[in-house]
Design an enzyme around this catalytic site. Structure first.
Site, PDB file in Angstrom:
ATOM      1  N   HIS A   1       0.840  -1.211   0.000  1.00 47.77           N
ATOM      2  CA  HIS A   1       0.000   0.000   0.000  1.00 47.77           C
ATOM      3  C   HIS A   1       0.871   1.255   0.000  1.00 47.77           C
ATOM      4  O   HIS A   1       0.585   2.220  -0.709  1.00 47.77           O
ATOM      5  CB  HIS A   1      -0.889   0.026   1.256  1.00 47.77           C
ATOM      6  CG  HIS A   1      -1.877  -1.097   1.358  1.00 47.77           C
ATOM      7  ND1 HIS A   1      -1.844  -2.028   2.368  1.00 47.77           N
ATOM      8  CD2 HIS A   1      -2.942  -1.428   0.585  1.00 47.77           C
ATOM      9  CE1 HIS A   1      -2.845  -2.880   2.228  1.00 47.77           C
ATOM     10  NE2 HIS A   1      -3.524  -2.551   1.147  1.00 47.77           N
TER      11      HIS A   1
ATOM     12  N   SER B   1      -2.825  -8.015   3.080  1.00 49.85           N
ATOM     13  CA  SER B   1      -3.371  -7.923   4.445  1.00 49.85           C
ATOM     14  C   SER B   1      -3.798  -9.311   4.925  1.00 49.85           C
ATOM     15  O   SER B   1      -3.785  -9.603   6.114  1.00 49.85           O
ATOM     16  CB  SER B   1      -4.569  -6.982   4.479  1.00 49.85           C
ATOM     17  OG  SER B   1      -4.227  -5.736   3.898  1.00 49.85           O
ATOM     18  N   ARG B   2      -4.187 -10.180   3.988  1.00 47.90           N
ATOM     19  CA  ARG B   2      -4.663 -11.515   4.356  1.00 47.90           C
ATOM     20  C   ARG B   2      -3.522 -12.449   4.783  1.00 47.90           C
ATOM     21  O   ARG B   2      -3.793 -13.508   5.348  1.00 47.90           O
ATOM     22  CB  ARG B   2      -5.442 -12.143   3.197  1.00 47.90           C
ATOM     23  CG  ARG B   2      -6.800 -11.501   2.962  1.00 47.90           C
ATOM     24  CD  ARG B   2      -7.653 -12.298   1.989  1.00 47.90           C
ATOM     25  NE  ARG B   2      -9.043 -11.851   1.969  1.00 47.90           N
ATOM     26  CZ  ARG B   2      -9.548 -10.976   1.091  1.00 47.90           C
ATOM     27  NH1 ARG B   2      -8.788 -10.479   0.138  1.00 47.90           N
ATOM     28  NH2 ARG B   2     -10.816 -10.630   1.159  1.00 47.90           N
TER      29      ARG B   2
HETATM   30  P1  AMP Z   1      -6.427  -3.947  -0.565  1.00 46.18           P
HETATM   31  O1  AMP Z   1      -6.309  -3.133   0.683  1.00 46.18           O
HETATM   32  O2  AMP Z   1      -5.906  -5.325  -0.431  1.00 46.18           O
HETATM   33  O3  AMP Z   1      -7.788  -3.858  -1.193  1.00 46.18           O
HETATM   34  O4  AMP Z   1      -5.443  -3.276  -1.619  1.00 46.18           O
HETATM   35  C1  AMP Z   1      -5.510  -1.899  -1.903  1.00 46.18           C
HETATM   36  C2  AMP Z   1      -4.606  -1.593  -3.072  1.00 46.18           C
HETATM   37  O5  AMP Z   1      -3.275  -1.983  -2.748  1.00 46.18           O
HETATM   38  C3  AMP Z   1      -4.985  -2.361  -4.346  1.00 46.18           C
HETATM   39  O6  AMP Z   1      -4.808  -1.527  -5.471  1.00 46.18           O
HETATM   40  C4  AMP Z   1      -3.996  -3.493  -4.343  1.00 46.18           C
HETATM   41  O7  AMP Z   1      -3.712  -3.984  -5.629  1.00 46.18           O
HETATM   42  C5  AMP Z   1      -2.779  -2.821  -3.756  1.00 46.18           C
HETATM   43  N1  AMP Z   1      -1.876  -3.833  -3.202  1.00 46.18           N
HETATM   44  C6  AMP Z   1      -2.164  -4.762  -2.270  1.00 46.18           C
HETATM   45  N2  AMP Z   1      -1.096  -5.566  -2.053  1.00 46.18           N
HETATM   46  C7  AMP Z   1      -0.120  -5.138  -2.885  1.00 46.18           C
HETATM   47  C8  AMP Z   1       1.217  -5.571  -3.150  1.00 46.18           C
HETATM   48  N3  AMP Z   1       1.763  -6.609  -2.531  1.00 46.18           N
HETATM   49  N4  AMP Z   1       1.926  -4.886  -4.084  1.00 46.18           N
HETATM   50  C9  AMP Z   1       1.370  -3.831  -4.739  1.00 46.18           C
HETATM   51  N5  AMP Z   1       0.134  -3.379  -4.531  1.00 46.18           N
HETATM   52  C10 AMP Z   1      -0.618  -4.028  -3.620  1.00 46.18           C
END
Ligand code: AMP
Length: 279
Positions: A37, A186-187
């Site tokens: 993030h 996050s998971r």
């Molecule tokens: P989430 O909180 O999981 O919905 O992710 C929010 C944003 O962060 C989304 O655009 C995801 O693709 C991005 N994101 C989550 N994990 C990663 C990662 N390991 N590398 C790059 N972007 C990420």
């Protein structure tokens, strides 16, 4: 740093910025922030004058049997990470702020959403598109940054923005991994130590396929088998492993154009996704 809980509060902040001619960057997240993030925040900073990070575990993108209730949440930790990394405003609404009781308007992308995660999570991308369009409208952002970790999601958002003429630029950021190769998520917090160790077979399988591709392998089934065998040998359960054309997500038998090798697998009850680009 401003913390906005309602649409009105967020609007007041961005209206002031826009009145000064400042460019606004948005990073939509579900919180429990990690280095993936933060990498998006840095990219947003480079492409805008002010950065808004949204923290919202969006209920409409979770199926009835999914992990909405147990999804990790820690506002104080996220607030600190935002402060340390130059976020100008957090938008952290409740579900009631985002969805009126009689909410009834949805954004449904109908092509790219039919494959991969869309098969086992049939309402997922409808929830994602709807919430993202709402966030774009609420923050009046000029640019929004998405991660390639969710490659299908980024592609669907780009399609929605194009199809509906949404005045925003979408930037897709590289996938960030832990040092051991596991894609940050996050998971990952759900994984026991043993599951984490076995889950490395996913990125290792993808890297092995990437290497085979670099050595000339163009048969999709052969590359898919490398990933499936690696994951299965370590007790993972496969949701899907696919090789699809990168722009259309149509399945490829022979890799004769830029492709996406993507997988979703379970270790225990935790569903992980990961991908690599081929070509
Ligand atoms: P989430 O909180 O999981 O919905 O992710 C929010 C944003 O962060 C989304 O655009 C995801 O693709 C991005 N994101 C989550 N994990 C990663 C990662 N390991 N590398 C790059 N972007 C990420």
């Amino acid at each position: 740093m401003k913390i906005c809980r309602t649409v009105e509060e967020m609007r007041a902040v961005v209206n002031e910025w826009r009145a000064c001619g400042l460019k606004i960057g948005l990073v939509p997240t579900m919180g429990y922030l990690h280095a993936g993030h933060i990498s998006l925040v840095k990219i947003a900073r480079k492409n805008a004058d002010r950065v808004v990070l949204s923290l919202f575990v969006n209920p409409t993108q979770f199926g009835p049997t999914e992990d909405l209730d147990k999804y990790p949440r820690d506002f104080e930790r996220d607030r600190q990470a935002c402060e340390e990394n130059g976020v100008d405003a957090i938008f952290a609404p409740t579900p009631a702020v985002m969805y009126d009781e009689d909410f009834s308007t949805w954004v449904k992308e109908e092509s790219l959403s039919q494959v991969m995660c869309g098969v086992t999570r049939p309402i997922h991308f409808r929830g994602v598109c709807t919430v993202c369009l709402k966030l774009f409208n609420i923050t009046r952002a000029d640019v929004a940054v998405f991660g390639r970790k969710d490659a299908q999601q980024a592609l669907i958002i780009e399609r929605m923005v194009r199809d509906l003429n949404v005045p925003i630029k979408i930037i897709t950021a590289p996938l960030v991994r832990e040092e051991d190769g596991l894609a940050l998520s996050s998971r990952n917090r759900y994984l026991s130590e043993d599951e984490h160790r076995r889950a490395l077979s996913l990125s290792q399988g993808l890297f092995a396929a990437e290497k085979a591709f670099a050595n000339g392998e163009r048969n999709a089934a052969a590359l898919i088998a490398l990933v499936e065998n690696s994951v299965s040998a370590n007790g993972g359960k496969i949701d899907y492993v696919v090789v699809n054309a990168r722009n259309t997500l149509r399945p490829l038998e022979t890799i004769d154009r830029p492709a996406l090798l993507a997988a979703a697998v379970y270790f225990g009850t935790t569903r992980l996704i990961d991908n690599v680009f081929l070509g």
